[in-house]
Motif scaffolding. Structure first.
Motif, PDB file in Angstrom:
ATOM      1  N   SER A   1       3.427  14.796 -14.079  1.00 26.34           N
ATOM      2  CA  SER A   1       3.981  13.472 -13.776  1.00 26.34           C
ATOM      3  C   SER A   1       4.810  13.518 -12.494  1.00 26.34           C
ATOM      4  N   THR A   2       5.632  14.528 -12.351  1.00 25.14           N
ATOM      5  CA  THR A   2       6.460  14.681 -11.163  1.00 25.14           C
ATOM      6  C   THR A   2       5.588  14.870  -9.920  1.00 25.14           C
ATOM      7  N   PHE A   3       4.539  15.679 -10.050  1.00 26.35           N
ATOM      8  CA  PHE A   3       3.622  15.909  -8.931  1.00 26.35           C
ATOM      9  C   PHE A   3       2.939  14.613  -8.527  1.00 26.35           C
ATOM     10  N   LYS A   4       2.491  13.845  -9.514  1.00 32.94           N
ATOM     11  CA  LYS A   4       1.821  12.571  -9.229  1.00 32.94           C
ATOM     12  C   LYS A   4       2.768  11.614  -8.496  1.00 32.94           C
ATOM     13  N   GLU A   5       4.013  11.538  -8.951  1.00 38.54           N
ATOM     14  CA  GLU A   5       5.001  10.679  -8.304  1.00 38.54           C
ATOM     15  C   GLU A   5       5.252  11.119  -6.860  1.00 38.54           C
ATOM     16  N   SER A   6       5.290  12.418  -6.629  1.00 35.54           N
ATOM     17  CA  SER A   6       5.488  12.942  -5.275  1.00 35.54           C
ATOM     18  C   SER A   6       4.323  12.583  -4.367  1.00 35.54           C
ATOM     19  N   VAL A   7       3.115  12.689  -4.887  1.00 34.13           N
ATOM     20  CA  VAL A   7       1.928  12.357  -4.102  1.00 34.13           C
ATOM     21  C   VAL A   7       1.942  10.881  -3.729  1.00 34.13           C
ATOM     22  N   VAL A   8       2.283  10.026  -4.673  1.00 36.31           N
ATOM     23  CA  VAL A   8       2.334   8.585  -4.408  1.00 36.31           C
ATOM     24  C   VAL A   8       3.393   8.282  -3.352  1.00 36.31           C
ATOM     25  N   ALA A   9       4.553   8.874  -3.468  1.00 39.08           N
ATOM     26  CA  ALA A   9       5.630   8.639  -2.497  1.00 39.08           C
ATOM     27  C   ALA A   9       5.229   9.149  -1.121  1.00 39.08           C
ATOM     28  N   ASN A  10       4.624  10.321  -1.045  1.00 45.83           N
ATOM     29  CA  ASN A  10       4.197  10.865   0.250  1.00 45.83           C
ATOM     30  C   ASN A  10       3.111  10.007   0.882  1.00 45.83           C
ATOM     31  N   THR A  11       2.185   9.526   0.076  1.00 40.43           N
ATOM     32  CA  THR A  11       1.116   8.671   0.587  1.00 40.43           C
ATOM     33  C   THR A  11       1.689   7.385   1.165  1.00 40.43           C
ATOM     34  N   LYS A  12       2.614   6.779   0.478  1.00 41.10           N
ATOM     35  CA  LYS A  12       3.248   5.552   0.978  1.00 41.10           C
ATOM     36  C   LYS A  12       3.986   5.811   2.282  1.00 41.10           C
ATOM     37  N   GLN A  13       4.684   6.941   2.366  1.00 43.09           N
ATOM     38  CA  GLN A  13       5.419   7.282   3.581  1.00 43.09           C
ATOM     39  C   GLN A  13       4.462   7.497   4.747  1.00 43.09           C
TER      40      GLN A  13
ATOM     41  N   GLU B   1       1.443   6.198   5.132  1.00 40.94           N
ATOM     42  CA  GLU B   1       0.892   4.897   5.504  1.00 40.94           C
ATOM     43  C   GLU B   1       1.903   4.104   6.335  1.00 40.94           C
ATOM     44  N   LYS B   2       3.159   4.167   5.949  1.00 41.22           N
ATOM     45  CA  LYS B   2       4.213   3.469   6.675  1.00 41.22           C
ATOM     46  C   LYS B   2       4.322   4.004   8.101  1.00 41.22           C
ATOM     47  N   ARG B   3       4.285   5.316   8.259  1.00 41.06           N
ATOM     48  CA  ARG B   3       4.373   5.918   9.594  1.00 41.06           C
ATOM     49  C   ARG B   3       3.161   5.553  10.450  1.00 41.06           C
ATOM     50  N   ALA B   4       1.986   5.534   9.843  1.00 39.08           N
ATOM     51  CA  ALA B   4       0.776   5.162  10.590  1.00 39.08           C
ATOM     52  C   ALA B   4       0.874   3.721  11.073  1.00 39.08           C
ATOM     53  N   ASN B   5       1.365   2.831  10.221  1.00 42.33           N
ATOM     54  CA  ASN B   5       1.538   1.425  10.611  1.00 42.33           C
ATOM     55  C   ASN B   5       2.563   1.282  11.728  1.00 42.33           C
ATOM     56  N   GLN B   6       3.652   2.037  11.643  1.00 38.28           N
ATOM     57  CA  GLN B   6       4.674   1.978  12.685  1.00 38.28           C
ATOM     58  C   GLN B   6       4.122   2.479  14.013  1.00 38.28           C
ATOM     59  N   LYS B   7       3.315   3.536  13.968  1.00 39.54           N
ATOM     60  CA  LYS B   7       2.720   4.071  15.191  1.00 39.54           C
ATOM     61  C   LYS B   7       1.783   3.041  15.826  1.00 39.54           C
ATOM     62  N   ALA B   8       0.973   2.385  15.005  1.00 44.03           N
ATOM     63  CA  ALA B   8       0.051   1.366  15.520  1.00 44.03           C
ATOM     64  C   ALA B   8       0.830   0.204  16.128  1.00 44.03           C
ATOM     65  N   GLU B   9       1.885  -0.239  15.446  1.00 41.33           N
ATOM     66  CA  GLU B   9       2.701  -1.337  15.963  1.00 41.33           C
ATOM     67  C   GLU B   9       3.320  -0.953  17.306  1.00 41.33           C
ATOM     68  N   PHE B  10       3.828   0.280  17.408  1.00 40.18           N
ATOM     69  CA  PHE B  10       4.427   0.724  18.664  1.00 40.18           C
ATOM     70  C   PHE B  10       3.387   0.759  19.770  1.00 40.18           C
ATOM     71  N   SER B  11       2.190   1.278  19.467  1.00 36.21           N
ATOM     72  CA  SER B  11       1.187   1.406  20.525  1.00 36.21           C
ATOM     73  C   SER B  11       0.707   0.036  21.001  1.00 36.21           C
ATOM     74  N   VAL B  12       0.631  -0.943  20.110  1.00 34.41           N
ATOM     75  CA  VAL B  12       0.249  -2.302  20.521  1.00 34.41           C
ATOM     76  C   VAL B  12       1.335  -2.875  21.432  1.00 34.41           C
ATOM     77  N   LYS B  13       2.578  -2.712  21.044  1.00 32.31           N
ATOM     78  CA  LYS B  13       3.682  -3.216  21.874  1.00 32.31           C
ATOM     79  C   LYS B  13       3.688  -2.537  23.230  1.00 32.31           C
ATOM     80  N   ARG B  14       3.426  -1.239  23.261  1.00 33.81           N
ATOM     81  CA  ARG B  14       3.395  -0.513  24.535  1.00 33.81           C
ATOM     82  C   ARG B  14       2.264  -1.031  25.416  1.00 33.81           C
ATOM     83  N   CYS B  15       1.110  -1.280  24.823  1.00 35.47           N
ATOM     84  CA  CYS B  15      -0.020  -1.833  25.584  1.00 35.47           C
ATOM     85  C   CYS B  15       0.328  -3.201  26.152  1.00 35.47           C
ATOM     86  N   GLN B  16       0.982  -4.036  25.359  1.00 33.75           N
ATOM     87  CA  GLN B  16       1.379  -5.353  25.835  1.00 33.75           C
ATOM     88  C   GLN B  16       2.348  -5.231  27.015  1.00 33.75           C
TER      89      GLN B  16
END
Length: 93
Positions: free
Chosen positions: A10-22, A24-39
């Motif tokens: 259960s603890t391992f599963k919770e860790s995997v879910v939290a890491n996956t969310k983190q 995804e969040k970083r990937a979205n932030q990187k994409a947002e930054f790169s779009v702003k930089r292009c603009q």
């Protein structure tokens, strides 16, 4: 013993879910930054701030490859020419 194994699983599963969310969040932030930089680079090289140009940018900067290419080692003149050519080729003039 079974309870301990279940708790570990259960603890391992919770860790995997939290890491996956983190990740995804970083990937979205990187994409947002790169779009702003292009603009920023687009406006700095002389692309006018019009609805048509902003719409074209949304299409051009949709993929990571295009964003990386646009932000690469191009001069402002090349960026402007590239953008204008891309718009002509995609009937967005």
């Amino acid at each position: 013993m079974v309870k301990i194994v279940k708790d570990i699983a259960s603890t391992f599963k919770e860790s995997v879910v939290a890491n996956t969310k983190q990740m995804e969040k970083r990937a979205n932030q990187k994409a947002e930054f790169s779009v702003k930089r292009c603009q920023e680079l687009a406006f700095e090289c002389g692309i006018e701030r019009t609805v048509d140009n902003v719409y074209a940018m949304s299409k051009l900067f949709a993929t990571e490859f295009q964003r990386e290419f646009f932000c690469g080692q191009l001069t402002p003149e090349l960026r402007l020419g590239f953008f204008n050519k891309w718009c002509r080729d995609n009937n967005l003039e």
